[in-house]
Design a protein around this motif. Sequence first.
Motif, PDB file in Angstrom:
ATOM      1  N   PHE A   1       1.326   6.542  -7.002  1.00 33.36           N
ATOM      2  CA  PHE A   1      -0.037   7.278  -7.245  1.00 33.36           C
ATOM      3  C   PHE A   1       0.035   8.127  -7.266  1.00 33.36           C
ATOM      4  CE2 PHE A   1      -4.263   8.307  -6.220  1.00 33.36           C
ATOM      5  CZ  PHE A   1      -5.366   8.201  -7.515  1.00 33.36           C
ATOM      6  N   ALA A   2       1.167   8.298  -6.122  1.00 36.12           N
ATOM      7  CA  ALA A   2       0.865  10.049  -6.457  1.00 36.12           C
ATOM      8  C   ALA A   2       2.037  11.064  -7.278  1.00 36.12           C
ATOM      9  CB  ALA A   2       1.158  10.487  -4.913  1.00 36.12           C
TER      10      ALA A   2
ATOM     11  N   LYS B   1       5.178   8.519   8.356  1.00 36.29           N
ATOM     12  CA  LYS B   1       4.617   6.555   8.370  1.00 36.29           C
ATOM     13  C   LYS B   1       5.738   6.190   9.609  1.00 36.29           C
ATOM     14  CE  LYS B   1       3.264   2.639   6.847  1.00 36.29           C
ATOM     15  NZ  LYS B   1       3.667   2.021   5.760  1.00 36.29           N
TER      16      LYS B   1
ATOM     17  N   MET C   1       0.958  -1.440   0.051  1.00 34.60           N
ATOM     18  CA  MET C   1      -0.042   0.345   0.023  1.00 34.60           C
ATOM     19  C   MET C   1       0.827   1.217   0.035  1.00 34.60           C
ATOM     20  SD  MET C   1      -2.912   0.594  -0.194  1.00 34.60           S
ATOM     21  CE  MET C   1      -4.087   2.943  -0.447  1.00 34.60           C
ATOM     22  N   THR C   2       1.904   1.424   1.105  1.00 30.68           N
ATOM     23  CA  THR C   2       2.540   2.208   0.618  1.00 30.68           C
ATOM     24  C   THR C   2       3.697   2.530  -0.384  1.00 30.68           C
ATOM     25  OG1 THR C   2       3.388   2.212   3.257  1.00 30.68           O
ATOM     26  CG2 THR C   2       4.654   3.531   1.638  1.00 30.68           C
TER      27      THR C   2
ATOM     28  N   LEU D   1       2.416   1.475  -3.482  1.00 29.05           N
ATOM     29  CA  LEU D   1       1.247   2.612  -4.611  1.00 29.05           C
ATOM     30  C   LEU D   1       0.979   3.627  -4.039  1.00 29.05           C
ATOM     31  CD1 LEU D   1      -0.983  -1.272  -4.789  1.00 29.05           C
ATOM     32  CD2 LEU D   1       0.965   0.100  -5.959  1.00 29.05           C
ATOM     33  N   SER D   2       1.191   3.885  -3.237  1.00 28.15           N
ATOM     34  CA  SER D   2       0.368   5.381  -3.214  1.00 28.15           C
ATOM     35  C   SER D   2       1.764   6.526  -3.443  1.00 28.15           C
ATOM     36  CB  SER D   2       0.459   5.754  -1.473  1.00 28.15           C
ATOM     37  OG  SER D   2      -0.569   4.807  -1.206  1.00 28.15           O
ATOM     38  N   ILE D   3       2.536   6.318  -3.269  1.00 22.21           N
ATOM     39  CA  ILE D   3       3.666   6.448  -3.929  1.00 22.21           C
ATOM     40  C   ILE D   3       3.819   6.957  -5.062  1.00 22.21           C
ATOM     41  CG2 ILE D   3       6.583   7.533  -4.008  1.00 22.21           C
ATOM     42  CD1 ILE D   3       6.706   5.824  -0.863  1.00 22.21           C
TER      43      ILE D   3
ATOM     44  N   PRO E   1       5.745  12.269   4.004  1.00 24.71           N
ATOM     45  CA  PRO E   1       5.173  10.683   4.435  1.00 24.71           C
ATOM     46  C   PRO E   1       5.526   9.762   4.821  1.00 24.71           C
ATOM     47  CG  PRO E   1       4.937  11.857   2.008  1.00 24.71           C
ATOM     48  CD  PRO E   1       6.001  12.365   2.706  1.00 24.71           C
TER      49      PRO E   1
ATOM     50  N   CYS F   1       0.188  10.441 -10.650  1.00 19.85           N
ATOM     51  CA  CYS F   1      -1.592  12.157 -11.068  1.00 19.85           C
ATOM     52  C   CYS F   1      -0.502  12.863 -11.147  1.00 19.85           C
ATOM     53  CB  CYS F   1      -1.743  11.716  -9.795  1.00 19.85           C
ATOM     54  SG  CYS F   1      -3.123  10.466  -9.325  1.00 19.85           S
TER      55      CYS F   1
END
Length: 262
Positions: free
Chosen positions: A11-12, A206, A4-5, A7-9, A202, A15
Motif C-alpha cells: 500500500f505504501a 516489527k 497485514m504486513t 499489504l501495508s508495505i 518498519p 501510494c
Amino acid sequence: MDIMTILSILFAFVCIVVGFVIEGGKPIALLQPTAALIVIGGTIGAIGISFPLTTLKKFPKVLSIAFRKKESDLKEHILYFKEISIKTRRDGLLSLESELTNDLDPFIKRGLQMVVDGIDPASVKNILNTKLEQLSARHEDYSEMFTSAGGYAPTMGIVGTITSLVIILSDLSDVAKMGEKIAVAFIATLYGLGTANLFWIPIANKLKEINKKEIAEKEMIIEAVLLIQEGVNPNTLVSKLVSYLTENEAEDLEENHRGIGL
C-alpha cells in the motif's frame, strides 16, 4: 503469513507511485536498475561490514519472522500451568517428569526440568533469567541489522545520485536534456529514502515488538515455574499470571473458561 504486513508495505509503495503519476510522472521513470543496484547493493554491503557472519546468516530467517503471523500463547500457557499446578500438588514435583516431552516449549521444559532435578528456586530463577537475557540480546542484534540498513539506505541513495550527477556534469554537450537526466539521477535518492522508511526501519520496529512480546511470555513462564515449585494454590497461580494479559485477553480467558479461578 502476516498478510497485514505485506499489504501495508504494498500500500505504501503503491501510494507513492500513484502520487507520482497524479503529478504527471510516468511509472516507467521510477524503474532505474542502476540506482537500485547502488542503493540495495550498497546497503547490503554496509550491513555485511557492520555485523559478524554468525548474525548475518540469520538474516533470511529473521526477515521471515517479520512476515509470520504468530498468535499469543499466553492464555494457553496459563491453562497449561494451572493443570501442572494441580498435578504437582496432588502427585508431587517428580510427577512433572512425564510432562517433559519433546514437543514442549524448550524454555518451559528447561524450567520444569530444573524443578524435577531439585534445584533451589533462586538458582532456577537466575538460570532462566540469564537465558532470557541472552535471548533478548540476540534478538536485539538481529533487529539492529534492519535498523542499521534503514540508516545506510538513504546515504546509498545520495551516493547513487552523486555518481549520476558526476556523469551528467562531465558532458554538457546536450543542455536541453540535462533537466531530464538530473531528474532521473534523483531516483536513487528516492530509492534510498523509500526502502529505509517503508521497509528496513518498519521491519526493525516489527521485530522489536515481536521481541517485547516474547520477553513478556518468557517472564510469565519463569514466574509460573517458580510458583509451581513453591506449591501455590492453582487459582492463586492463575490470578498472578493473568496480570501478563491485556484486559481483552483476560476477559476472553474468563469468558471461555468459567471457573478457572480469575
